[in-house]
Structure formats: C-alpha cells, structure tokens
Design a protein around this motif. Structure first.
Motif, PDB file in Angstrom:
ATOM      1  N   MET A   1       0.822  -1.206   0.000  1.00  0.00           N
ATOM      2  CA  MET A   1       0.000   0.000   0.000  1.00  0.00           C
ATOM      3  C   MET A   1       0.858   1.258   0.000  1.00  0.00           C
ATOM      4  N   HIS A   2       2.015   1.185   0.640  1.00  0.00           N
ATOM      5  CA  HIS A   2       2.869   2.370   0.698  1.00  0.00           C
ATOM      6  C   HIS A   2       3.954   2.347  -0.362  1.00  0.00           C
ATOM      7  N   ALA A   3       3.876   1.384  -1.283  1.00  0.00           N
ATOM      8  CA  ALA A   3       4.874   1.306  -2.345  1.00  0.00           C
ATOM      9  C   ALA A   3       4.753   2.540  -3.234  1.00  0.00           C
ATOM     10  N   PRO A   4       5.884   3.102  -3.625  1.00  0.00           N
ATOM     11  CA  PRO A   4       5.835   4.279  -4.502  1.00  0.00           C
ATOM     12  C   PRO A   4       5.203   3.947  -5.850  1.00  0.00           C
ATOM     13  N   VAL A   5       4.495   4.912  -6.398  1.00  0.00           N
ATOM     14  CA  VAL A   5       3.885   4.784  -7.718  1.00  0.00           C
ATOM     15  C   VAL A   5       4.449   5.874  -8.617  1.00  0.00           C
ATOM     16  N   GLN A   6       4.440   5.612  -9.905  1.00  0.00           N
ATOM     17  CA  GLN A   6       4.948   6.568 -10.885  1.00  0.00           C
ATOM     18  C   GLN A   6       3.787   7.326 -11.508  1.00  0.00           C
ATOM     19  N   PRO A   7       3.727   8.653 -11.309  1.00  0.00           N
ATOM     20  CA  PRO A   7       2.655   9.434 -11.949  1.00  0.00           C
ATOM     21  C   PRO A   7       2.830   9.482 -13.464  1.00  0.00           C
ATOM     22  N   SER A   8       1.722   9.529 -14.181  1.00  0.00           N
ATOM     23  CA  SER A   8       1.765   9.725 -15.629  1.00  0.00           C
ATOM     24  C   SER A   8       2.289  11.132 -15.913  1.00  0.00           C
ATOM     25  N   THR A   9       2.575  11.404 -17.162  1.00  0.00           N
ATOM     26  CA  THR A   9       3.035  12.742 -17.555  1.00  0.00           C
ATOM     27  C   THR A   9       1.997  13.798 -17.170  1.00  0.00           C
ATOM     28  N   GLU A  10       0.713  13.477 -17.411  1.00  0.00           N
ATOM     29  CA  GLU A  10      -0.363  14.433 -17.110  1.00  0.00           C
ATOM     30  C   GLU A  10      -0.458  14.698 -15.610  1.00  0.00           C
ATOM     31  N   LEU A  11      -0.426  13.648 -14.813  1.00  0.00           N
ATOM     32  CA  LEU A  11      -0.498  13.812 -13.361  1.00  0.00           C
ATOM     33  C   LEU A  11       0.787  14.435 -12.835  1.00  0.00           C
ATOM     34  N   GLY A  12       1.910  14.112 -13.461  1.00  0.00           N
ATOM     35  CA  GLY A  12       3.196  14.681 -13.064  1.00  0.00           C
ATOM     36  C   GLY A  12       3.220  16.202 -13.169  1.00  0.00           C
ATOM     37  N   ASN A  17       7.196  14.514 -11.143  1.00  0.00           N
ATOM     38  CA  ASN A  17       7.409  13.267 -11.870  1.00  0.00           C
ATOM     39  C   ASN A  17       8.112  12.183 -11.073  1.00  0.00           C
ATOM     40  N   ASP A  18       8.459  12.459  -9.814  1.00  0.00           N
ATOM     41  CA  ASP A  18       9.123  11.460  -8.980  1.00  0.00           C
ATOM     42  C   ASP A  18       8.130  10.422  -8.484  1.00  0.00           C
ATOM     43  N   LYS A  19       8.631   9.193  -8.235  1.00  0.00           N
ATOM     44  CA  LYS A  19       7.781   8.166  -7.627  1.00  0.00           C
ATOM     45  C   LYS A  19       7.426   8.600  -6.211  1.00  0.00           C
ATOM     46  N   LEU A  20       6.163   8.415  -5.845  1.00  0.00           N
ATOM     47  CA  LEU A  20       5.648   8.802  -4.529  1.00  0.00           C
ATOM     48  C   LEU A  20       4.696   7.726  -4.035  1.00  0.00           C
ATOM     49  N   PRO A  21       4.547   7.594  -2.708  1.00  0.00           N
ATOM     50  CA  PRO A  21       3.461   6.740  -2.203  1.00  0.00           C
ATOM     51  C   PRO A  21       2.117   7.317  -2.661  1.00  0.00           C
ATOM     52  N   ARG A  22       1.167   6.456  -2.920  1.00  0.00           N
ATOM     53  CA  ARG A  22      -0.155   6.893  -3.394  1.00  0.00           C
ATOM     54  C   ARG A  22      -0.766   7.957  -2.471  1.00  0.00           C
ATOM     55  N   SER A  23      -0.573   7.800  -1.162  1.00  0.00           N
ATOM     56  CA  SER A  23      -1.137   8.769  -0.218  1.00  0.00           C
ATOM     57  C   SER A  23      -0.549  10.166  -0.445  1.00  0.00           C
ATOM     58  N   GLN A  24       0.727  10.228  -0.797  1.00  0.00           N
ATOM     59  CA  GLN A  24       1.339  11.538  -1.058  1.00  0.00           C
ATOM     60  C   GLN A  24       0.863  12.123  -2.375  1.00  0.00           C
TER      61      GLN A  24
END
Length: 77
Positions: A1-12, A17-24
């Motif tokens: 659940m706390h694993a970092p995720v990669q935002p898409s270009t649009e969300l970035g 554009n850095d990987k972040l935990p979903r909560s962040q």
C-alpha cells in the motif's frame, strides 16, 4: 500500500514526476486544488478542473469521490 507509484506525464504536471506513495500523490493533488482555489465554493465536494487537472480527470469537474478513480488511472506501480 505504501509502495511508490509513478505518476503519468499528465499527473506529473500537478504532483511532480518522482515516484511517490499513493497517499502523497493524493495529498499533493489536494494541495494543488486548494492553492489554485479549484473547489466549488457552493459545493466543496466538487472540484472544478483547470487545464492541468482536465488532462487527469478527462472532464471539467468531478466530485472528491470520483477524483481517486481518475488519479488511479494515472499512476503505475
């Protein structure tokens, strides 16, 4: 659940554009919404998308409950 995720270009464009935990990611989207005054003043549960958020949400406005569904489509594990 706390694993970092990669935002898409649009969300970035909103959260960076850095990987972040979903909560962040969600927290940064809320920071962006509040700093740009994008909540409907008559219905605080409604988010009025600017140009950057329209690319994430795919429409002009969403409820805070719909928002997470749209954000989920823009992150990769």
């Amino acid at each position: 659940m706390h694993a970092p995720v990669q935002p898409s270009t649009e969300l970035g464009a909103v959260v960076g554009n850095d990987k972040l935990p979903r909560s962040q990611v969600i927290s940064k989207v809320w920071d962006y919404i509040k700093s740009n005054n994008l909540q409907n003043p008559e219905n605080k549960r409604e988010i009025m998308a600017d140009d950057k958020l329209k690319k994430v949400f795919g429409k002009d406005k969403v409820t805070m409950f719909e928002m997470n569904k749209h954000i989920s489509a823009h992150v990769k594990s």
